[in-house]
Write an enzyme that holds these catalytic residues in place. Sequence first.
Site, PDB file in Angstrom:
ATOM      1  N   CYS A  22       0.845  -1.207   0.000  1.00 14.81           N
ATOM      2  CA  CYS A  22       0.000   0.000   0.000  1.00 14.81           C
ATOM      3  C   CYS A  22       0.876   1.252   0.000  1.00 14.81           C
ATOM      4  CB  CYS A  22      -0.929  -0.026   1.213  1.00 14.81           C
ATOM      5  SG  CYS A  22      -1.839   1.504   1.493  1.00 14.81           S
TER       6      CYS A  22
ATOM      7  N   CYS B 237      -0.024   3.974   2.446  1.00 13.99           N
ATOM      8  CA  CYS B 237       0.330   3.552   3.811  1.00 13.99           C
ATOM      9  C   CYS B 237       1.800   3.848   4.095  1.00 13.99           C
ATOM     10  CB  CYS B 237       0.075   2.061   4.002  1.00 13.99           C
ATOM     11  SG  CYS B 237      -1.648   1.554   3.799  1.00 13.99           S
TER      12      CYS B 237
END
Length: 279
Positions: free
Chosen positions: A50, A53
Amino acid sequence: MKKIILSIVFFVAVIQQSNATQWMTSFEDAKKLSIATNKLIVIDFWATWCKPCIKMESDTWNQPEIQELLNGFVPLKIDIDVFRKVSNKYSANRIPYVLIVDANGEVIYNETGYKDKSQMLKVLKKFTINTSALQSDYASFNKEPNAEAAMSIAEKYYDTSIYVNDDVENDYMNLASNYLRMVKKLSTKKEYKEKYEQKVDLLDDAYRLLLRGKSEKVLEILKNKFKESEIASENKGLFDFIHFVAYKKLEDKDNAKLWYDKLKTDKNYKFYLLKSRKI
């Protein structure tokens, strides 16, 4: 109960003595630490693939101002590809996904998407709170979910909403309502009817509206739904308190004085009076 608290304190000592990273990865250990340290839990759902993230890790979580505020929480990172049970529990299908939960894992705040430093600072500042008043209830509920602890936690969350910022008071009131629903689930029909139903109704129907400033509606509900002669002794203080504050807010001095005199006979009179000054 004393044994539970002592075991949790020991757990904290072990954590502090080790050179563990700031972020925890065990949900169960985070809940225990939350009880012991009187802090809410911040959960960051993420994954190695991600990109938002990873960006949030460097641009947000690793910033000194954020790190300082995280000291007021138990920080927990959950890799959704590794800890699927926890991820599924909170439907962490889109990440980054940040939650703030209490020591029992009940959600107070949740939002999906990348958050920069300024956005996360606002969130953490709003939800920083000391939960020491709930410690024994958390410990009891954590050991085995039960109606008595759920009831106590619900009432304390309603009380908490009096003292927090206006923009998060509804979050705590909604959490209180969630625990009141648990009371019904965790008790038999007979037990709920005889022991809990009246107080649940007083809290969720009358007290909640009182905290929202709807005093006239509160008095209408009390008049139509409750008879003073049928109020259980353990609920009498709450019943009198709600009447007193509602009339006080409406500047009805005569009725406020009437219910104030009734409230003074309750053993928790001073506690109720202190709350009345904050509402």
